[in-house]
Design an enzyme around this catalytic site. Sequence first.
Site, short mmCIF file in Angstrom:
data_model
loop_
_atom_site.label_atom_id
_atom_site.label_comp_id
_atom_site.label_asym_id
_atom_site.label_seq_id
_atom_site.Cartn_x
_atom_site.Cartn_y
_atom_site.Cartn_z
N ALA A 112 0.87 -1.18 0.00
CA ALA A 112 0.00 0.00 0.00
C ALA A 112 0.91 1.22 0.00
O ALA A 112 2.08 1.15 0.38
CB ALA A 112 -0.89 -0.02 1.22
N GLU A 144 4.81 -5.25 7.27
CA GLU A 144 4.00 -4.30 8.05
C GLU A 144 4.48 -4.06 9.47
O GLU A 144 4.49 -2.93 9.94
CB GLU A 144 2.53 -4.77 8.09
N GLY A 192 0.60 -5.12 0.94
CA GLY A 192 -0.63 -5.20 0.15
C GLY A 192 -0.41 -5.87 -1.21
O GLY A 192 -1.35 -6.43 -1.79
N GLU A 199 -0.43 -9.47 -0.53
CA GLU A 199 -1.82 -9.78 -0.20
C GLU A 199 -2.69 -9.83 -1.46
O GLU A 199 -3.56 -10.69 -1.59
CB GLU A 199 -2.35 -8.75 0.80
N1 DAK Z 1 4.53 3.22 -0.90
C1 DAK Z 1 4.90 4.38 -1.50
N2 DAK Z 1 6.02 4.50 -2.23
C2 DAK Z 1 6.81 3.43 -2.36
C3 DAK Z 1 6.48 2.19 -1.78
C4 DAK Z 1 5.28 2.09 -1.01
N3 DAK Z 1 4.86 0.95 -0.46
N4 DAK Z 1 7.46 1.31 -2.07
C5 DAK Z 1 8.34 1.97 -2.83
N5 DAK Z 1 7.97 3.24 -3.01
C6 DAK Z 1 8.65 4.30 -3.77
C7 DAK Z 1 9.88 4.81 -3.01
O1 DAK Z 1 9.49 5.76 -2.05
C8 DAK Z 1 10.70 5.40 -4.12
O2 DAK Z 1 10.13 6.65 -4.47
P1 DAK Z 1 11.10 7.91 -4.79
O3 DAK Z 1 11.93 8.09 -3.61
O4 DAK Z 1 11.87 7.47 -6.02
O5 DAK Z 1 10.14 9.03 -5.07
C9 DAK Z 1 10.41 4.45 -5.27
O6 DAK Z 1 9.21 3.76 -4.95
C10 DAK Z 1 11.50 3.43 -5.47
O7 DAK Z 1 11.72 2.80 -4.23
P2 DAK Z 1 13.18 2.66 -3.55
O8 DAK Z 1 14.05 3.79 -3.95
O9 DAK Z 1 12.96 2.43 -2.11
O10 DAK Z 1 13.71 1.35 -4.27
P3 DAK Z 1 14.70 0.26 -3.67
O11 DAK Z 1 15.03 -0.65 -4.81
O12 DAK Z 1 15.84 0.89 -2.93
O13 DAK Z 1 13.84 -0.56 -2.60
C11 DAK Z 1 11.90 -1.70 -1.80
C12 DAK Z 1 12.73 -1.30 -3.03
C13 DAK Z 1 10.60 -2.38 -2.35
C14 DAK Z 1 12.67 -2.74 -0.97
C15 DAK Z 1 11.58 -0.45 -0.95
O14 DAK Z 1 11.03 0.53 -1.82
C16 DAK Z 1 10.59 -0.71 0.14
O15 DAK Z 1 10.94 -1.27 1.18
N6 DAK Z 1 9.35 -0.26 -0.07
C17 DAK Z 1 8.30 -0.35 0.95
C18 DAK Z 1 7.80 -1.77 1.04
C19 DAK Z 1 6.78 -1.91 2.12
O16 DAK Z 1 7.07 -1.71 3.33
N7 DAK Z 1 5.57 -2.25 1.74
C20 DAK Z 1 4.51 -2.50 2.68
C21 DAK Z 1 3.72 -1.26 2.86
S1 DAK Z 1 2.48 -1.46 4.12
C22 DAK Z 1 -5.08 -2.48 4.28
C23 DAK Z 1 -4.72 -2.61 2.96
C24 DAK Z 1 -3.40 -2.69 2.64
C25 DAK Z 1 -2.44 -2.57 3.61
C26 DAK Z 1 -2.81 -2.41 4.92
C27 DAK Z 1 -4.13 -2.34 5.26
N8 DAK Z 1 -6.43 -2.50 4.64
C28 DAK Z 1 -7.40 -3.02 3.68
C29 DAK Z 1 -6.81 -2.46 6.03
C30 DAK Z 1 -1.07 -2.67 3.20
C31 DAK Z 1 -0.04 -2.19 3.90
C32 DAK Z 1 1.24 -2.20 3.24
O17 DAK Z 1 1.42 -2.67 2.16
#
Ligand code: DAK
Length: 259
Positions: free
Chosen positions: A65, A133, A110, A113
């Site tokens: 997300a 998460e 997400g 998921e």
């Molecule tokens: N959200 C927003 N932007 C994201 C992102 C995300 N999840 N993941 C990556 N990006 C963006 C980065 O901010 C970066 O943007 P700029 O800085 O270039 O503007 C760009 O994508 C490239 O990312 P990185 O520079 O970080 O690239 P790397 O290769 O160094 O790293 C990475 C890739 C995938 C390991 C890293 O980006 C990362 O850790 N990203 C976050 C992954 C994460 O934690 N995802 C889980 C998010 S929490 C719900 C529904 C859904 C959810 C919850 C509740 N309900 C229905 C109740 C879901 C929650 C989640 O998914």
Amino acid sequence: MEFKNLTFEKDGKIAIVTINRPKALNALNTETFVEIGNVVDEISKDNEILVVIVTGAGRAFIAGADITEMKDMNTEGGRGFGMLGNEVLRKLENLEKPVIAAVNGFALGGGCELSMACDIRIASSKAKFGQPEVGLGITPGDGGTQRLPRIVGTGMAKELIYTAKMIDAKEAYRIGLVNKVVEPDDLMKEAKDLANSIAVNAPIAVKMCKAAINKGMQCDIDTGLSYESAVFGLCFATEDQKEGMTAFVEKRDKSFKNR
Ligand code: DAK
């Protein structure tokens, strides 16, 4: 219908949905969730489409997300976002056509998921899966605590969720999260071959199998078996059952009409 954050194309009986926000690694913001819900509605009404493939543009499937959008949410905003996400994934899961996730890269939070709300996952050798998460101070909220243990078992799901660790495609295959791992360049061909091998079969029977399996995973076996008997009976009201069995007896190719 026009989409900003995804592309939707048809290739014969297959629909291909590509989540397309590569600059944010296809992170799911509100707008993207809404568009996924809309494209599922459109696919659901299109009788030509028998199988769906979901993939991601660029180097990610879906990196979760959108953290930028979620960061400043208050309780009410979080609840609304949560309800939307759950509604969309449930709609995808309940779509009356098989959905294959062709996981090309990061499938995190997400994104993992969403792949689990699909029927079958195949992965590029570059794919990475995880539920990060708890490292962000939240719990998986789009089915991760529910679908992951159903797919890989409780112990493995708990390890992945509690540690927030990322696993590669090979490990995802080992634990049963994906059906197959293929070279990145072969991913879409493999997904289409799989889709076509489903699309040659009687669509109503396939649809009923999906419903029976999904329902059976949520209830006791006697209820599930009774549902299975009911859908088995319903097949005999279809033209495709007559065609499938007649073609076998007449030793000729079958031609299903989705009726
Ligand atoms: N959200 C927003 N932007 C994201 C992102 C995300 N999840 N993941 C990556 N990006 C963006 C980065 O901010 C970066 O943007 P700029 O800085 O270039 O503007 C760009 O994508 C490239 O990312 P990185 O520079 O970080 O690239 P790397 O290769 O160094 O790293 C990475 C890739 C995938 C390991 C890293 O980006 C990362 O850790 N990203 C976050 C992954 C994460 O934690 N995802 C889980 C998010 S929490 C719900 C529904 C859904 C959810 C919850 C509740 N309900 C229905 C109740 C879901 C929650 C989640 O998914």
